[in-house]
Design an enzyme around this catalytic site. Sequence first.
Site, short mmCIF file in Angstrom:
data_model
loop_
_atom_site.label_atom_id
_atom_site.label_comp_id
_atom_site.label_asym_id
_atom_site.label_seq_id
_atom_site.Cartn_x
_atom_site.Cartn_y
_atom_site.Cartn_z
N LYS A 33 16.33 24.48 6.64
CA LYS A 33 16.42 23.61 7.83
C LYS A 33 15.05 23.47 8.48
CE LYS A 33 17.61 27.49 10.85
NZ LYS A 33 18.51 27.99 11.90
N ARG A 134 27.46 30.45 20.45
CA ARG A 134 26.85 29.14 20.22
C ARG A 134 27.89 28.26 19.54
NH1 ARG A 134 21.12 29.91 17.22
NH2 ARG A 134 22.62 29.81 15.52
N TYR A 268 -10.64 22.73 29.10
CA TYR A 268 -10.09 22.28 30.37
C TYR A 268 -9.91 23.44 31.36
CZ TYR A 268 -8.93 17.93 27.97
OH TYR A 268 -9.00 16.75 27.26
N MET A 316 -5.16 19.23 22.91
CA MET A 316 -4.23 18.53 22.04
C MET A 316 -4.69 18.51 20.58
SD MET A 316 -2.71 14.64 22.33
CE MET A 316 -1.94 14.97 23.91
#
Length: 388
Positions: A33, A134, A268, A316
Site C-alpha cells: 500500500k 479503526r 528562513y 520546500m
Amino acid sequence: MRARVEIDLGALRANVRALRARTDGAAYMAVVKADAYGHGMVRCAEAALGAGASWVGVATPYEALELRAAGITPERARVMCWLWTPGGPWREGIEAGLDMSVSAPWALAEVTEAARATGRAAKIQLKADTGLGRNGCQPADWADLVDRARAAEREGLVTVTGLWSHFACADEPGHPAIAAQLARFDEMSARAYAGGLRPEVRHMANSPAVLTLPEARFDLVRPGIAMYGLSPAPELGTPADHGLRPVMTLAAPLALVKHVPGGHGVSYGHHYLTPGATTLGLVPLGYGDGVPRHASGAGPVLVDGKWRTVAGRVAMDQFVVDLGGETPPEGTEAVLFGPGDRGEPGAEDWARAAGTIAYEIVTRIGGRVPRVYVDGGEPAADAAGPRD
C-alpha cells in the site's frame, strides 16, 4: 539527477525470504500500500512474488486494480484491498478477482448488488474490530454481519474467503491489548464458524507480530514495513537483529559549496547562525520532496564520509548543512539515509530527528524524486524511472 531514491530489489527479496522463514508455513501477503511505503508498488510487488509471496495487500481498491492492470493477474497472486468507501468500484473488483474486505452491512449490501450485476460471486473477507478501534466490525454487530454474509453466500453472491483483524499494540511486547485481541479474534472466528462460514484464511499478523508473536501467524501473515528492511519499532531491535536490510537510500549531490563568515544566518527565520567562519553545502531536497520540516536543525546527512546536520530550516526544495570549513566539490553525494554500508544515517535516525516513525520517513518521499532500481547493488532491468 537532482536527487534519487535507490531501491534495492535484491534486499527486498532477501527480506521476504527471511520473514517467510518465521511464518511456520503460513502464506505470505506482501503489503505494498501507499506505493509500497514509497518504494514503488508494482516493482516491489513483483520482487516479493519472486521471493515466494502468494498474496499482495493494499489499502484501496484503486491500488489493487492498478496491480491487476500491471500484470499481476489472478493466476499469479491473490490481491486483497481493505479500505472501501460507499460507492466504491465493487463491480471492477469482482471482475478483477480481488479479495475485498467488508466491515459493515452497507459494504456487504454494495458488494452483493455488484455481484448480481456481474453475475459473479464476489470474494470477500470479513474484518473484525478486536480492539484497534479503526476499521472492522464491532463484536456487538459481528453476529449480524456473519449471518448476512452467510445468507449472501447461500445465494451465490459472495464467497467469504477470510476472517481478519489488525493489532493495536503488537509493537509493544507484553502489552495487555495483544492477548485481549487474540482472544477476541478467536471468539469472533468461532461465531463465524458457528454461523456456517468456512473461510480459507484467518490473519492478524503485521510486521511486529510476524517478528515476535508466533501465536498470531494463523494461515496468512501481512508484513509491511519489515519487508522494506525497517524495524517496526526501536524496542523490537534493529533491522539487522531480525536479519533484514533497509531497501531504500535517499541521496542528492551538493548543488553549492560556499564560504560564509561567522554569525551568518542560514535559511528562513535565521534559526541557525554560523558559530564562526565556515562552509555551507546546499542539498537540493526539501519538504516538497518529503524531507520532514520537523527535522530542521536535527536531520543527519552523510557528506564526504562525515555526519552533518541540517542547518536551519528545511525549505520546500532545499536545505543546508554546515560543513565545518571543509570544501568538498559540488556534486559530492549527500546521503540522507540508507542501509548503513557507508556509515550513513538510517531512516530511523531521521524519524528520531523529526519526532515520528520510520514508516513516515520512507513513505513520504515524493514523486519528483526518481526511483532507481538496483538488484543487490547492481542496476536492475529498467533501473531508472518515476514512481510506479
